[in-house]
Design a protein around this motif. Sequence first.
Motif, PDB file in Angstrom:
ATOM      1  N   UNK B 176       0.640  -1.137   0.098  1.00 13.19           N
ATOM      2  CA  UNK B 176       0.549   0.194  -0.465  1.00 13.19           C
ATOM      3  C   UNK B 176       1.150   1.213  -0.459  1.00 13.19           C
ATOM      4  N   UNK B 177       2.192   1.271   0.236  1.00 18.35           N
ATOM      5  CA  UNK B 177       2.975   2.738   0.516  1.00 18.35           C
ATOM      6  C   UNK B 177       2.926   3.018   2.037  1.00 18.35           C
ATOM      7  N   UNK B 178       1.982   2.311   2.854  1.00 17.23           N
ATOM      8  CA  UNK B 178       2.123   2.465   4.006  1.00 17.23           C
ATOM      9  C   UNK B 178       3.056   2.778   4.756  1.00 17.23           C
ATOM     10  N   UNK B 179       3.945   1.128   4.761  1.00 12.82           N
ATOM     11  CA  UNK B 179       4.681   1.162   5.706  1.00 12.82           C
ATOM     12  C   UNK B 179       5.977   1.620   4.774  1.00 12.82           C
ATOM     13  N   UNK B 180       7.707   1.452   4.805  1.00 15.82           N
ATOM     14  CA  UNK B 180       8.662   0.718   5.027  1.00 15.82           C
ATOM     15  C   UNK B 180       9.518   0.224   5.741  1.00 15.82           C
ATOM     16  N   UNK B 181       9.538  -1.075   4.805  1.00 12.16           N
ATOM     17  CA  UNK B 181      10.651  -1.543   6.195  1.00 12.16           C
ATOM     18  C   UNK B 181      12.298  -1.259   6.031  1.00 12.16           C
ATOM     19  N   UNK B 182      13.352  -1.386   7.147  1.00 15.25           N
ATOM     20  CA  UNK B 182      14.298  -1.078   7.174  1.00 15.25           C
ATOM     21  C   UNK B 182      15.377  -2.100   7.642  1.00 15.25           C
ATOM     22  N   UNK B 183      16.668  -2.895   7.711  1.00 19.91           N
ATOM     23  CA  UNK B 183      16.998  -3.699   7.845  1.00 19.91           C
ATOM     24  C   UNK B 183      18.371  -3.336   8.345  1.00 19.91           C
ATOM     25  N   UNK B 184      19.444  -3.629   9.121  1.00 21.49           N
ATOM     26  CA  UNK B 184      20.685  -3.072   9.352  1.00 21.49           C
ATOM     27  C   UNK B 184      21.608  -4.531  10.037  1.00 21.49           C
ATOM     28  N   UNK B 185      22.777  -3.901   9.692  1.00 23.95           N
ATOM     29  CA  UNK B 185      23.760  -4.748  10.773  1.00 23.95           C
ATOM     30  C   UNK B 185      23.807  -4.722  12.232  1.00 23.95           C
ATOM     31  N   UNK B 186      22.509  -3.922  12.765  1.00 27.44           N
ATOM     32  CA  UNK B 186      22.675  -4.126  14.153  1.00 27.44           C
ATOM     33  C   UNK B 186      21.863  -4.916  14.317  1.00 27.44           C
ATOM     34  N   UNK B 187      21.126  -5.855  13.963  1.00 24.77           N
ATOM     35  CA  UNK B 187      19.976  -6.655  13.802  1.00 24.77           C
ATOM     36  C   UNK B 187      18.402  -6.343  14.215  1.00 24.77           C
ATOM     37  N   UNK B 188      18.004  -5.134  13.456  1.00 27.48           N
ATOM     38  CA  UNK B 188      17.456  -4.784  13.731  1.00 27.48           C
ATOM     39  C   UNK B 188      16.100  -4.755  12.843  1.00 27.48           C
ATOM     40  N   UNK B 189      15.220  -4.733  12.052  1.00 28.34           N
ATOM     41  CA  UNK B 189      14.216  -4.844  11.059  1.00 28.34           C
ATOM     42  C   UNK B 189      13.347  -2.993  12.004  1.00 28.34           C
ATOM     43  N   UNK B 190      12.936  -2.104  11.204  1.00 34.08           N
ATOM     44  CA  UNK B 190      12.354  -0.768  11.985  1.00 34.08           C
ATOM     45  C   UNK B 190      11.460  -0.777  10.984  1.00 34.08           C
ATOM     46  N   UNK B 191       9.854  -1.104  11.242  1.00 33.22           N
ATOM     47  CA  UNK B 191       9.204  -0.001  10.746  1.00 33.22           C
ATOM     48  C   UNK B 191       8.292   1.273  10.374  1.00 33.22           C
ATOM     49  N   UNK B 192       8.385   1.971   9.463  1.00 35.37           N
ATOM     50  CA  UNK B 192       8.333   3.588   9.131  1.00 35.37           C
ATOM     51  C   UNK B 192       6.955   3.582   8.549  1.00 35.37           C
ATOM     52  N   UNK B 193       6.296   4.399   9.670  1.00 30.60           N
ATOM     53  CA  UNK B 193       4.536   4.175   9.141  1.00 30.60           C
ATOM     54  C   UNK B 193       4.775   5.620   8.125  1.00 30.60           C
ATOM     55  N   UNK B 194       4.007   5.943   6.725  1.00 32.03           N
ATOM     56  CA  UNK B 194       4.891   6.881   6.093  1.00 32.03           C
ATOM     57  C   UNK B 194       3.006   7.945   6.708  1.00 32.03           C
ATOM     58  N   UNK B 195       3.116   9.020   7.787  1.00 29.77           N
ATOM     59  CA  UNK B 195       1.890   9.331   8.263  1.00 29.77           C
ATOM     60  C   UNK B 195       1.415  10.605   7.275  1.00 29.77           C
ATOM     61  N   UNK B 206       7.455   0.269  14.361  1.00 26.80           N
ATOM     62  CA  UNK B 206       8.345  -0.646  14.882  1.00 26.80           C
ATOM     63  C   UNK B 206       9.185  -1.369  15.225  1.00 26.80           C
ATOM     64  N   UNK B 207      10.331  -1.630  16.024  1.00 26.32           N
ATOM     65  CA  UNK B 207      11.869  -2.380  15.653  1.00 26.32           C
ATOM     66  C   UNK B 207      11.643  -3.786  16.473  1.00 26.32           C
ATOM     67  N   UNK B 208      11.711  -4.726  15.508  1.00 27.20           N
ATOM     68  CA  UNK B 208      11.300  -6.650  15.087  1.00 27.20           C
ATOM     69  C   UNK B 208      12.861  -6.294  15.854  1.00 27.20           C
ATOM     70  N   UNK B 209      13.079  -7.273  16.623  1.00 22.48           N
ATOM     71  CA  UNK B 209      14.512  -7.177  16.862  1.00 22.48           C
ATOM     72  C   UNK B 209      14.501  -8.996  17.063  1.00 22.48           C
ATOM     73  N   UNK B 210      14.544 -10.030  15.595  1.00 21.63           N
ATOM     74  CA  UNK B 210      14.179 -11.210  15.998  1.00 21.63           C
ATOM     75  C   UNK B 210      15.411 -12.314  15.386  1.00 21.63           C
ATOM     76  N   UNK B 211      16.157 -11.176  14.627  1.00 24.69           N
ATOM     77  CA  UNK B 211      17.511 -11.975  14.566  1.00 24.69           C
ATOM     78  C   UNK B 211      18.823 -11.698  15.324  1.00 24.69           C
ATOM     79  N   UNK B 212      19.448 -12.907  15.212  1.00 22.17           N
ATOM     80  CA  UNK B 212      20.145 -12.525  16.396  1.00 22.17           C
ATOM     81  C   UNK B 212      21.893 -12.265  15.512  1.00 22.17           C
TER      82      UNK B 212
END
Lengths: 163, 388
Positions: B176-195, B206-212
Amino acid sequence: MSGSDRLENVNPQIHSTAGQRPVTAAELDNSVTDPIDAREVFDLVRDIADPEHPLTLEQLNVVEQELIEVDPAAGLVQVQFTPTIPHCSMATLIGLSIKVKLERSLPARFKIDVRITPGSHASERAVNKQLADKERVAAATENGRLLEVVNQCLVPPAAAGGA
Amino acid sequence: MIRVLDENGGLLNITNYFFFHIYIFLQIYCLATCSNHYFNTYNLFWTLIASPLFAVGSTAVTMSRKLEPVCSLSGHTDRVWQVAWDPAGRTLASCSADKTVRLWSETGAGWSCATILADGHERTVRGVAFSPSGRLLASASFDSTAAVWDREQAWECAATLEGHESEVKAVAWSRSGKYLATCSRDKSVWLWELTDDRELDFECAAVLMAHTQDVKRVSWSPVEDRLASCGYDDTVRLYRDDGDDWVTGAVLKGHSSTVWAVAWDGAGKRIASASDDGTVRIWAETQPPDQWSCVALLSGFHQRAVYDVAWCPLTGLLATACGDDAVRVFAEEPGAGDGGAPAFGLVASVPRAHGRDVNAVSWSPTERGLLASAGDDNLVKLWRVSEE
């Protein structure tokens, strides 16, 4: 992380070094194709400085010509290196220095794999995985401070003023 | 039961306990001794034990299609990491270690560089993605930021998303273009909402910390708000919005090294993952919700790490980018699905597609069989896959 306060391997064994490679007539003849061989790759990495001692990787037996494999047709260079002690925290840095040196020196078509000699390091798998990850290597060599440390290792100890 | 295509395109079924025991033995043996991850258990099993035994009756690889070069686009001054099409299929974005993003488009004289986005990042630009409307372009950089560029402002850098602690490796927009996901060497996935899509305001949803370990890639389902990520911990992980919060769902384990890329099929039912172990795996949601299993393994085709995989929504073809300089195209074998298990065969390949590692492949969303690739040779290339 630097070993300046407390050396990890206080008294490393120093090995004798190979002589200069004799230059053959065929090598001087531009009409003869001269594929890159293990000795040539060894010559590129033997003078890399150990991060801890004012000695070369060759003097510490970290790199050996026998542990270098070159397949010029397939464009493959495989280098195994042997840290002086199994818990050496510098293993990744040494591997990175070897990799950077070869990437800078060899033609771009070569794939360069740098790995720890099997059985010679406690974190062999983890270090090998890091060194094989070209994205991590790229990010590391873009990091100014880390690159400076690597570049220091790439200046041969003799040129850097010895001990 | 797993169905697999071996090197020769042969179909292998693990139905026999005898072979299963040999396989388990090899797995233990390899865990104990094998340091070279390119030569993992699966390859050893198929090469030494299974493929000679099952070779009888196997179908051969049919290189039934051709991958024709369309053009080679030069301009980047360092390795090109990724390529992405805009939804209209008219603009191709590429990003590079030269810290820039280039936008390529077709004019009367062929494909050429129309715009260079040079002032957004201080380090390597690792990933790019167009929003579903085609108006926004997001870029991910080793400088630990993501940037959003606006077509309506002549591709000015309209927003910089800061939050990650280290290198941002990938960006992806939800359908939908509402969310942008980014991921990093810091092990996290961030979800950014286009408000606010006029002011281009983003809020961290959201900050998703599932990966090790480092997260290498994020990819949204094309049909729902469901995200997949993959990384250095050898896994693929899935996330969904449970109405209240973003939750981590299935963990897909099977690869024996870093998973470099994940791609959804056009229907959002299956996921392809590409790994440093030299294989591609196909995963399907065998028991909704969130019970996924590996339904196919493409092993023995790639000589080195597989850095990218792309699933064409128009043709169903699967393309891979490999560290052995080749681009390969796989097709699903028709009617191979007893029990829903698919089988894939290699239908086209270009061994020296690039002069060095191929890092990315991307199918045109509008033109059947048009494929873009990018490599360590600083080039972006376009290919056309011939129809069968």
